[in-house]
Design a protein around this motif. Structure first.
Motif, PDB file in Angstrom:
ATOM      1  N   THR A 320      15.719 -12.383 -24.947  1.00  0.00           N
ATOM      2  CA  THR A 320      15.362 -11.106 -24.329  1.00  0.00           C
ATOM      3  C   THR A 320      16.216 -10.001 -24.925  1.00  0.00           C
ATOM      4  O   THR A 320      17.257  -9.638 -24.380  1.00  0.00           O
ATOM      5  CB  THR A 320      15.611 -11.124 -22.806  1.00  0.00           C
ATOM      6  N   PRO A 321      15.797  -9.481 -26.077  1.00  0.00           N
ATOM      7  CA  PRO A 321      16.594  -8.430 -26.692  1.00  0.00           C
ATOM      8  C   PRO A 321      16.630  -7.192 -25.808  1.00  0.00           C
ATOM      9  O   PRO A 321      15.690  -6.945 -25.058  1.00  0.00           O
ATOM     10  CB  PRO A 321      15.857  -8.142 -28.001  1.00  0.00           C
ATOM     11  N   GLY A 322      17.716  -6.438 -25.887  1.00  0.00           N
ATOM     12  CA  GLY A 322      17.845  -5.205 -25.126  1.00  0.00           C
ATOM     13  C   GLY A 322      16.995  -4.106 -25.738  1.00  0.00           C
ATOM     14  O   GLY A 322      16.139  -4.367 -26.583  1.00  0.00           O
ATOM     15  N   PRO A 323      17.240  -2.848 -25.335  1.00  0.00           N
ATOM     16  CA  PRO A 323      16.449  -1.734 -25.857  1.00  0.00           C
ATOM     17  C   PRO A 323      16.446  -1.713 -27.391  1.00  0.00           C
ATOM     18  O   PRO A 323      17.446  -2.024 -28.028  1.00  0.00           O
ATOM     19  CB  PRO A 323      17.163  -0.509 -25.296  1.00  0.00           C
ATOM     20  N   PHE A 325      16.646  -0.768 -31.183  1.00  0.00           N
ATOM     21  CA  PHE A 325      17.401   0.167 -32.020  1.00  0.00           C
ATOM     22  C   PHE A 325      17.252  -0.275 -33.459  1.00  0.00           C
ATOM     23  O   PHE A 325      16.992  -1.451 -33.749  1.00  0.00           O
ATOM     24  CB  PHE A 325      18.887   0.206 -31.625  1.00  0.00           C
ATOM     25  N   ILE A 337      17.330   5.084 -34.804  1.00  0.00           N
ATOM     26  CA  ILE A 337      16.374   5.175 -33.693  1.00  0.00           C
ATOM     27  C   ILE A 337      16.884   4.322 -32.533  1.00  0.00           C
ATOM     28  O   ILE A 337      17.459   3.246 -32.746  1.00  0.00           O
ATOM     29  CB  ILE A 337      14.952   4.734 -34.123  1.00  0.00           C
ATOM     30  N   TYR A 338      16.753   4.856 -31.330  1.00  0.00           N
ATOM     31  CA  TYR A 338      17.079   4.113 -30.106  1.00  0.00           C
ATOM     32  C   TYR A 338      15.894   4.261 -29.163  1.00  0.00           C
ATOM     33  O   TYR A 338      15.444   5.385 -28.929  1.00  0.00           O
ATOM     34  CB  TYR A 338      18.342   4.675 -29.445  1.00  0.00           C
ATOM     35  N   ARG A 386      25.417   7.543 -30.657  1.00  0.00           N
ATOM     36  CA  ARG A 386      26.228   6.426 -30.157  1.00  0.00           C
ATOM     37  C   ARG A 386      25.341   5.368 -29.501  1.00  0.00           C
ATOM     38  O   ARG A 386      24.670   5.641 -28.505  1.00  0.00           O
ATOM     39  CB  ARG A 386      27.255   6.961 -29.159  1.00  0.00           C
ATOM     40  N   HIS A 387      25.366   4.182 -30.071  1.00  0.00           N
ATOM     41  CA  HIS A 387      24.522   3.100 -29.571  1.00  0.00           C
ATOM     42  C   HIS A 387      24.811   2.788 -28.105  1.00  0.00           C
ATOM     43  O   HIS A 387      23.902   2.634 -27.301  1.00  0.00           O
ATOM     44  CB  HIS A 387      24.738   1.865 -30.454  1.00  0.00           C
ATOM     45  N   ALA A 388      26.096   2.705 -27.767  1.00  0.00           N
ATOM     46  CA  ALA A 388      26.474   2.299 -26.405  1.00  0.00           C
ATOM     47  C   ALA A 388      25.870   3.253 -25.374  1.00  0.00           C
ATOM     48  O   ALA A 388      25.379   2.834 -24.312  1.00  0.00           O
ATOM     49  CB  ALA A 388      27.989   2.268 -26.262  1.00  0.00           C
ATOM     50  N   ASP A 391      22.028   2.620 -25.214  1.00  0.00           N
ATOM     51  CA  ASP A 391      21.763   1.312 -24.641  1.00  0.00           C
ATOM     52  C   ASP A 391      21.840   1.401 -23.113  1.00  0.00           C
ATOM     53  O   ASP A 391      20.982   0.885 -22.401  1.00  0.00           O
ATOM     54  CB  ASP A 391      22.780   0.298 -25.180  1.00  0.00           C
ATOM     55  N   ARG A 395      18.608   1.140 -20.547  1.00  0.00           N
ATOM     56  CA  ARG A 395      18.567   0.034 -19.585  1.00  0.00           C
ATOM     57  C   ARG A 395      18.466   0.563 -18.164  1.00  0.00           C
ATOM     58  O   ARG A 395      17.844  -0.045 -17.300  1.00  0.00           O
ATOM     59  CB  ARG A 395      19.819  -0.842 -19.716  1.00  0.00           C
TER      60      ARG A 395
END
Lengths: 437, 503
Positions: A320-323, A325, A337-338, A386-388, A391, A395
């Motif tokens: 189950t990959p997260g959002p 990117f 891209i996010y 910033r990915h964090a 993310d 979520r």
């Protein structure tokens, strides 16, 4: 321990990011015997860095993230061999030197291979794709005799090839079927900007152009290409980069169920017990909503490896990959891209605000749901985010207002770079007032 | 076209170098004329060459062909340049007469070539050190232009380079010379205010302390400011910004490494075994410089009965108390076990502590540990000050990379690094799960840090050796790395999985 009293033997075919990540995480959680078999290279290397080797930015050894000692220290056995068949009933692999190799658990992480669409002349000398280490070595051999090159296919590998050959002083013809570079992913403004950048770099860009055939010289080597409009472009080398597809020939032959890729359920299990597939070569039977069954990118390969390691070491875990990117670089322009940003969105479901720097190659696009005013995703060129931050907001399904007002935290460019939160805030206020009207 | 411009640039540069080297065998009649010609020619040549490299390209950062070039990939030209630089350093340090330096009479040759400029700036004839300082500053200026040109798309690199060039030109070069000219009677002491202890290892030597004490208000200013730098300014700045405030924004050694040394940054070794060697060496140097300094201050105090407040006994007691406090805070901070780096720190602090106590009991007035007082200092000056920082540090740029000295030998870098690792807001943040393990960050790290090893795990990079040059971030193709200052909590991260998955 298996029934013979020895350690359970995990065999991974393929030493790319998926297979390597899997091996590392199995080792973290267990003392199973781990063997990675790969014909391509003795050690794991970063495939995405092959271009930098050709450009003289990195020596090949620097593309290997771990020193040879690492594999010994973690007792991961590396075997440079080609697997020709899986003997399912015996739980054995047939290697190309006719040896048999036993496994308790088998994982296929065999990656992709470049697509060939059946063009006349596609098997000539100096016609190739770029995927494996051997492809790079072949290209290096041809390089001294190349003055001009033709690259077919406007995707990520195509633009890498263009940059590579350009950096070695070759004249580059870049054939793209679409009207602009990568416009299935990039929205209008971005695709125009990148296309212009390719032109600025001095690449001979042929838009709306498809390959018809490749012409041969007396030595069976490519001497030019014909486009579908019967334009002849002379060249000494042709790069084919119209996408990749799962590399599954021997797996299919051995009786694993496959479509385009090896079919796996959400636990990455194939139709055979004890055999799994991860990375580019796997095709998910039930992908998450909005995601593809095959996602041939670095990050998904890594995450599949992480996930399967949990299952193999006793904690059955679904993938189950997260959002979403991703990132890329088009010559000098970085792309990130996010979340969800469509090239041509359905206006009732997804709308965008878009900002562009007035002189530099920098853009920010933020997408939102016009019904709920929730943030959906963002895409940037020349701006690091910033990915964090994304993310978390993805979520937690945060509102646009929240994201726009906290956007300052998301800028990840080096110190002294400007952030563009004020510009984005103004765009959003304008957008909101239009929505109300 | 570009190739022609490159060649013209090279020709001018070489002409300047030829005029310069001719001085070794031949004395010019009209020195000011040829001196100007020489430096103008090198400047013009450089600018033409850099323009050919970067003038016609778009603004992105490119390292194309670095590993194909014999100069930058340890080929024949790299070895030749290394040999030339090394010979030059050996001559300056141990055979200055080869360069024309004379103690009894006026100097001749290459050193005399710099007489007019020296007279203009400090009122005296040139020494080999003045010649060296001029060439050093010129190299930082010229290659600073190249660096800014190359990295012009990145404001951090521009500001950092302007800063390092400014500090070299004004604080290391011009200001000390002018101060000497305005106060010709003043005894000698280091007038480069940013060249602080322990990089300036002789700061506490008796002759240097006396020089400052007898240097009227200027000397006393330098003494007080020097002490403030060591005990107040530097710890505060390192806490706030990491050691980069010094190593890549201010320091002269860093200045040369970042500018003239930039083409060689990729040659530093990233092997784990070399990292291990680095930690042993840098801590050894640190311990050595501390013990020698404590020893010379101790014996200096013995000769200064008029300083009734600071006696030898009180000094040693002070040192012991300070070190015990450091030890105590280390234990409190790491009560749940020591990280590897802290273990090295612990061993270093304990060795200094034991040596300080031992010093007091096993030394007489004229000797320390049965050696003559300044024996340690002499060996340090030879081994670390000259052989390491000069000959190996710069001479070996084309073979071992540009930061050999800073990485293995600089006591200042060691001290600031210790604080950076244990007590600083600085870190390089890894951008979640975006790393693709390509290796550009590690390859172009001049300090030999395997940046990728952290980035691909999703960990922040907190390393004592990091000088914060920011090149890893600049060359990353996926926007993964950012130099930041932030709260101490969660500065050091080690996630099981990089961001992106749901596990």
């Amino acid at each position: 321990m298996n029934k013979n009293g020895s350690k359970k033997s995990i065999v991974i075919i393929g030493n790319g990011i998926s297979g390597t990540t899997l091996a590392r995480h199995i080792r973290k959680n267990s003392s199973y015997a781990i063997t990675i078999i790969s014909y391509e290279s003795p050690y794991f290397f970063s495939r995405t860095a092959l271009m930098y080797v050709y450009m003289g930015q990195l020596p090949f050894s620097d593309t290997e993230p771990y020193e040879p000692q690492f594999w010994r220290d973690n007792s991961i056995t590396l075997l440079q061999q080609r697997v020709t068949q899986i003997l399912l009933d015996k739980k054995q692999l047939l290697l190309d030197d006719s040896r048999l190799f036993s496994y308790d658990i088998l994982v296929l992480a065999t990656g992709s291979k470049p697509n060939l669409l059946g063009w006349p002349g596609q098997n000539l000398k100096a016609v190739q794709g770029l995927y494996h280490k051997q492809d790079l070595e072949k290209l290096e051999e041809w390089t001294p005799s190349i003055q001009s090159a033709v690259i077919v296919g406007g995707g990520l590998i195509g633009i890498e090839l263009a940059e590579m050959l350009h950096s070695r002083g070759k004249k580059v013809h870049f054939l793209i079927r679409e009207s602009h570079f990568w416009n299935s992913i990039l929205p209008n403004e971005e695709t125009k900007l990148v296309t212009q950048h390719i032109l600025d770099k001095g690449i001979e860009l042929h838009l709306n152009t498809e390959l018809k055939s490749i012409a041969s010289d007396a030595e069976e080597r490519a001497k030019g290409v014909y486009t579908k409009e019967d334009l002849f472009i002379p060249c000494q080398w042709v790069g084919l980069s119209v996408g990749v597809s799962p590399n599954i020939a021997f797996a299919k032959k051995s009786g694993l169920e496959a479509n385009k890729g090896i079919l796996v359920n959400k636990y990455l299990e194939t139709n055979q017990k004890g055999i799994y597939a991860i990375g580019d070569c796997a095709e998910l039977m039930e992908p998450q909503q909005g995601r593809s069954p095959i996602e041939a990118i670095w990050y998904t390969g890594r995450m599949m490896g992480e996930t399967l390691a949990q299952t193999i070491t006793g904690k059955r875990t679904p993938y189950t990959p997260g959002p979403w990117f991703n990132s890329a670089k088009f010559f000098d322009i970085e792309f990130q891209i996010y979340g969800q940003v469509s090239a041509s969105p359905h206006k009732q479901k997804e709308r965008h605000i878009f900002w562009k720097h007035n002189s530099k190659n920098r853009t920010i696009r933020i997408s939102y749901n016009p019904n709920t005013l929730c943030f959906l995703g963002c895409m940037t060129l020349g701006v690091r985010f910033r990915h964090a931050y994304f993310d978390t907001v993805l979520r937690e399904n945060k509102s646009m207002d929240f994201v726009i007002t906290t956007l300052e935290e998301s800028f990840f460019d080096p110190e002294f770079y400007p952030t563009y939160k004020k510009e984005i805030l103004m765009l959003w206020e304008l957008e909101k007032s239009n929505l109300i009207l | 076209m570009i190739k022609t411009q490159k060649n013209i640039g090279l020709a001018f540069g070489l002409l300047g170098l030829v005029i310069l080297s001719l001085n070794i065998m031949y004395s010019f009649e009209n020195v000011p004329l040829f001196f100007s010609l020489c430096f103008l020619s090198m400047t013009l040549g450089g600018i033409l060459y850099f323009n050919a490299l970067y003038g016609a390209t778009l603004s992105g950062i490119h390292n194309n062909g670095v590993w194909f070039n014999a100069l930058t990939a340890k080929g024949l030209w790299g070895w030749i340049l290394g040999l030339v630089l090394t010979s030059f350093y050996i001559a300056i340090y141990w055979f200055p007469e080869l360069l024309g330096y004379r103690t009894e009479t006026a100097s001749v040759g290459l050193v005399a070539f710099f007489d007019p400029l020296s007279v203009l700036l400090n009122g005296k004839l040139a020494t080999q050190w003045f010649m060296y300082g001029t060439l050093y500053t010129f190299a930082i200026l010229l290659f600073g232009i190249k660096f800014i040109w190359k990295y012009r798309s990145n404001p951090y690199q521009i500001f950092r380079t302007l800063s390092v060039v400014f500090f070299q030109l004004c604080f290391a070069f011009l200001l000390p010379e002018l101060l000497s000219k305005l106060n010709p009677e003043m005894p000698y002491f280091s007038k480069d205010i940013k060249n602080m202890w322990p990089l300036n290892y002789y700061f506490f030597d008796a002759w240097h302390l006396e020089g400052m004490l007898n240097g009227k208000s200027i000397g006393q200013f330098f003494l007080i400011f020097g002490l403030l730098m060591i005990f107040v300014i530097s710890p505060l700045l390192t806490y706030r910004f990491g050691k980069r405030w010094y190593c890549s924004w201010v320091c002269g050694c860093g200045g040369l490494a970042e500018t003239a040394g930039d083409p060689f940054r990729q040659l530093s070794s990233k092997k784990i075994s070399v990292w291990k060697l680095e930690r042993w060496m840098i801590h050894f140097v640190l311990v050595f410089v501390f013990i020698t300094t404590i020893a010379v201050v101790w014996s200096f105090l013995g000769t200064q009965p008029e300083l009734s407040l600071v006696t030898k006994e009180r000094f040693i007691l002070g040192v012991v108390v300070l070190l015990l406090l450091i030890l105590l805070s280390l234990f409190i901070k790491h009560k749940n076990g020591f990280p590897k780096d802290a273990k090295y720190t612990l061993i270093s602090v304990v060795s200094i502590l034991l040596a300080s106590i031992g010093l007091h009991y096993f030394s007489g007035q004229q000797n320390i540990f049965f050696f003559e007082t300044y024996t340690f200092q002499k060996w340090y000056g030879f081994g670390i000050g000259a052989a390491f920082s000069g000959v190996l540090g710069v001479g070996f740029y084309p073979l071992l990379g540009s930061r050999v000295w800073c990485r293995f030998g600089c006591p200042m870098a060691a001290l600031l690094g210790l604080q950076q690792r244990l007590f600083s807001r600085f870190r390089i943040t890894t951008n979640g799960g975006q790393c693709i393990s390509c290796g550009n960050c590690s390859t172009y790290c001049e300090m030999g840090i395997d940046v990728r090893a952290y980035a691909q795990r999703g960990s922040n990079i907190v390393r004592s050796s990091c000088v914060g040059c920011g090149i890893c971030s600049a060359v990353c193709p996926r926007g993964v790395l950012k130099l930041e200052n932030g709260p101490l909590e969660n500065r050091i991260t080690n996630p099981t999985f990089p961001l992106g998955n749901t596990l």
